[in-house]
Design a protein around this motif. Structure first.
Motif, short mmCIF file in Angstrom:
data_model
loop_
_atom_site.label_atom_id
_atom_site.label_comp_id
_atom_site.label_asym_id
_atom_site.label_seq_id
_atom_site.Cartn_x
_atom_site.Cartn_y
_atom_site.Cartn_z
N LEU A 28 -24.54 55.91 147.84
CA LEU A 28 -24.06 55.00 148.88
C LEU A 28 -23.68 53.63 148.30
O LEU A 28 -22.77 52.96 148.82
CB LEU A 28 -25.11 54.84 149.96
N ARG A 29 -24.35 53.23 147.23
CA ARG A 29 -24.01 51.95 146.57
C ARG A 29 -22.79 52.08 145.66
O ARG A 29 -22.33 51.08 145.11
CB ARG A 29 -25.20 51.45 145.76
N GLY A 30 -22.30 53.29 145.47
CA GLY A 30 -21.14 53.51 144.62
C GLY A 30 -21.46 53.64 143.15
O GLY A 30 -20.55 53.65 142.31
N GLU A 31 -22.74 53.78 142.81
CA GLU A 31 -23.12 53.91 141.41
C GLU A 31 -22.81 55.31 140.88
O GLU A 31 -22.58 55.49 139.68
CB GLU A 31 -24.61 53.60 141.24
N ILE A 32 -22.85 56.29 141.74
CA ILE A 32 -22.45 57.65 141.38
C ILE A 32 -21.50 58.15 142.47
O ILE A 32 -21.49 57.67 143.59
CB ILE A 32 -23.65 58.61 141.22
N ARG A 33 -20.69 59.14 142.12
CA ARG A 33 -19.66 59.60 143.04
C ARG A 33 -20.25 60.41 144.18
O ARG A 33 -21.30 61.04 144.06
CB ARG A 33 -18.63 60.45 142.29
N SER A 34 -19.51 60.42 145.28
CA SER A 34 -19.85 61.24 146.44
C SER A 34 -19.05 62.53 146.38
O SER A 34 -17.87 62.52 146.00
CB SER A 34 -19.50 60.47 147.70
N PRO A 35 -19.65 63.67 146.74
CA PRO A 35 -18.89 64.92 146.70
C PRO A 35 -17.86 65.01 147.81
O PRO A 35 -18.05 64.48 148.91
CB PRO A 35 -19.98 65.99 146.87
N VAL A 36 -16.76 65.68 147.51
CA VAL A 36 -15.80 66.07 148.53
C VAL A 36 -16.30 67.37 149.15
O VAL A 36 -16.69 68.29 148.42
CB VAL A 36 -14.40 66.27 147.93
N VAL A 37 -16.32 67.48 150.47
CA VAL A 37 -16.82 68.68 151.14
C VAL A 37 -15.75 69.22 152.08
O VAL A 37 -15.23 68.49 152.93
CB VAL A 37 -18.12 68.39 151.93
N ALA A 38 -15.45 70.50 151.91
CA ALA A 38 -14.57 71.22 152.84
C ALA A 38 -15.39 72.35 153.47
O ALA A 38 -16.18 73.00 152.78
CB ALA A 38 -13.36 71.79 152.11
N SER A 39 -15.21 72.56 154.76
CA SER A 39 -16.02 73.55 155.48
C SER A 39 -15.14 74.61 156.11
O SER A 39 -14.01 74.33 156.54
CB SER A 39 -16.87 72.86 156.55
N PHE A 40 -15.68 75.83 156.17
CA PHE A 40 -14.96 76.98 156.70
C PHE A 40 -15.87 77.66 157.72
O PHE A 40 -16.97 78.12 157.37
CB PHE A 40 -14.60 77.95 155.57
N PHE A 41 -15.42 77.73 158.97
CA PHE A 41 -16.28 78.23 160.04
C PHE A 41 -15.93 79.67 160.38
O PHE A 41 -14.77 80.02 160.60
CB PHE A 41 -16.14 77.36 161.29
N ASP A 42 -16.97 80.52 160.39
CA ASP A 42 -16.83 81.93 160.76
C ASP A 42 -17.35 82.10 162.18
O ASP A 42 -18.56 82.17 162.41
CB ASP A 42 -17.62 82.81 159.79
N GLU A 43 -16.43 82.16 163.14
CA GLU A 43 -16.85 82.16 164.54
C GLU A 43 -17.65 83.41 164.93
O GLU A 43 -18.60 83.29 165.74
CB GLU A 43 -15.65 82.00 165.47
N PRO A 44 -17.35 84.62 164.41
CA PRO A 44 -18.17 85.78 164.82
C PRO A 44 -19.66 85.62 164.53
O PRO A 44 -20.49 86.17 165.26
CB PRO A 44 -17.56 86.93 164.01
N THR A 45 -20.01 84.88 163.46
CA THR A 45 -21.43 84.67 163.16
C THR A 45 -21.84 83.21 163.35
O THR A 45 -22.98 82.86 163.04
CB THR A 45 -21.74 85.09 161.71
N PHE A 46 -20.93 82.37 163.82
CA PHE A 46 -21.20 80.95 164.06
C PHE A 46 -21.69 80.24 162.79
O PHE A 46 -22.53 79.36 162.85
CB PHE A 46 -22.22 80.78 165.19
N THR A 47 -21.14 80.65 161.65
CA THR A 47 -21.62 80.16 160.35
C THR A 47 -20.60 79.24 159.70
O THR A 47 -19.41 79.56 159.63
CB THR A 47 -21.89 81.34 159.40
N ALA A 48 -21.09 78.11 159.19
CA ALA A 48 -20.26 77.19 158.42
C ALA A 48 -20.58 77.34 156.94
O ALA A 48 -21.73 77.18 156.53
CB ALA A 48 -20.49 75.75 158.86
N THR A 49 -19.56 77.69 156.16
CA THR A 49 -19.66 77.71 154.70
C THR A 49 -19.07 76.41 154.18
O THR A 49 -18.00 75.98 154.62
CB THR A 49 -18.89 78.90 154.12
N HIS A 50 -19.76 75.79 153.24
CA HIS A 50 -19.31 74.51 152.71
C HIS A 50 -18.98 74.61 151.23
O HIS A 50 -19.72 75.23 150.46
CB HIS A 50 -20.40 73.45 152.91
N VAL A 51 -17.88 74.00 150.84
CA VAL A 51 -17.48 73.90 149.44
C VAL A 51 -17.55 72.43 149.06
O VAL A 51 -16.80 71.60 149.59
CB VAL A 51 -16.07 74.45 149.20
#
Length: 319
Positions: A28-51
């Motif tokens: 949060l202070r910017g001393e190390i990088r923050s990850p980029v996160v992309a999410s993919f939602f599977d509605e039949p199982t209501f599951t979010a997969t995150h990259v």
């Protein structure tokens, strides 16, 4: 000493939590990088997969992937996983980790398929052995099924550190939903699995084998002790009443103040009473029997039988 004060002191003495908090604060202070996160939602199982990936080195982790499964036809496919593969390749990412937060009871993991296509190491918490021992007996797997976690490439202990490119990450054991649940804190992002849901929906059930509402409360309080700006990525969303869209990202601060089951001021006894009563009204997840058989094998299907066909078992009148 009051219960609340004792809990506060317990969290303050939790060295692995202290490490995770420091990591988030440095991000949060910017001393190390923050990850980029992309999410993919599977509605039949209501599951979010995150990259999640390091924006400079392009090293990535895939959290809680989903194999498509037509239960009525007994047919598997990978349309959802293919979307993730397309994203990873389009972004030029290198997958280093395929992280499982626990042995899911509501969807089958696509980790081996993704590993074959993209590489990476399949990882889960070391308490998966407890799950394997219990369900190995339920499904009468016999001595050919190893209950030592060897199906996975890495078994994390509480507080284990790992890297995602130049990003620091730490694994936290958060039991209660199951005995093996893990949360992964990567930079300022926490991937918490089924430990808690969006604040308007609440928390996960704790009545599976090895689950415990007391432990779940402590695990949630542990996660809520992270800095309030910590980004929280959930494994599921079911649309709370009066909400017509799916959401799978929140913050620690929003959970602390707004979680309908366990916001600040809800003590352990009240939470356990609520969670226990609520769990008694819930049916078994639709895919629990096929899911557990696959997920305790790190997403691998059972070995083919003599006729070359793979089978999933359906124990009758047992659970």
């Amino acid at each position: 000493m009051g219960v609340a004060l004792a809990e506060k002191r317990r969290l303050e003495a939790d060295i692995h939590l202290v490490d995770a908090k420091e990591q988030v604060e440095r991000t949060l202070r910017g001393e190390i990088r923050s990850p980029v996160v992309a999410s993919f939602f599977d509605e039949p199982t209501f599951t979010a997969t995150h990259v999640a990936h390091d924006p400079v080195t392009k090293k990535a982790a895939i959290v809680d992937s989903v194999m498509d499964f037509d239960q009525a036809a007994g047919r598997t496919s990978f349309e959802g996983a293919e979307r993730i593969i397309d994203y990873v390749r389009a972004e030029g990412l290198t997958v280093e980790w395929l992280l499982e937060t626990h042995a899911h009871a509501d969807h089958l993991s696509a980790a081996p398929f993704l590993q074959e296509k993209l590489g990476g190491r399949i990882a889960i918490g070391e308490k998966i052995r407890t799950v394997q021992e219990f369900f190995g007996k339920i499904f009468n797997e016999g001595t050919n099924f190893a209950c030592d976690g060897s199906q996975f490439d890495r078994l994390f202990l509480d507080g284990d550190r790992f890297e995602l490119g130049a990003l620091s990450a730490i694994a936290l054991h958060v039991p209660g939903h199951t005995p093996a649940d893990m949360a992964y804190v990567i930079g300022d992002a926490a991937f918490v699995g089924d430990t808690m849901f969006m604040s308007d929906y609440g928390t996960a059930r704790a009545d599976f084998p090895g689950g415990d509402a007391h432990q779940l409360y402590k695990s949630i309080r542990r996660l809520m002790a992270l800095p309030e700006q910590t980004r929280v990525f959930l494994c599921h969303d079911y649309k709370a009443p009066n909400r017509d869209h799916y959401v799978w990202e929140t913050t620690v601060g929003a959970e602390r103040t707004g979680n309908v089951h366990v916001h600040e001021g809800v003590d352990e006894a009240a939470f356990v009473a609520m969670r226990t009563a609520r769990d008694q009204t819930l049916g078994m997840p639709r895919l629990i029997l096929p899911s557990i058989q696959v997920n305790m094998r790190a997403g691998h299907l059972p070995e083919p039988e003599a006729n070359g066909t793979r089978y999933l078992k359906l124990p009758l009148n047992l659970l």
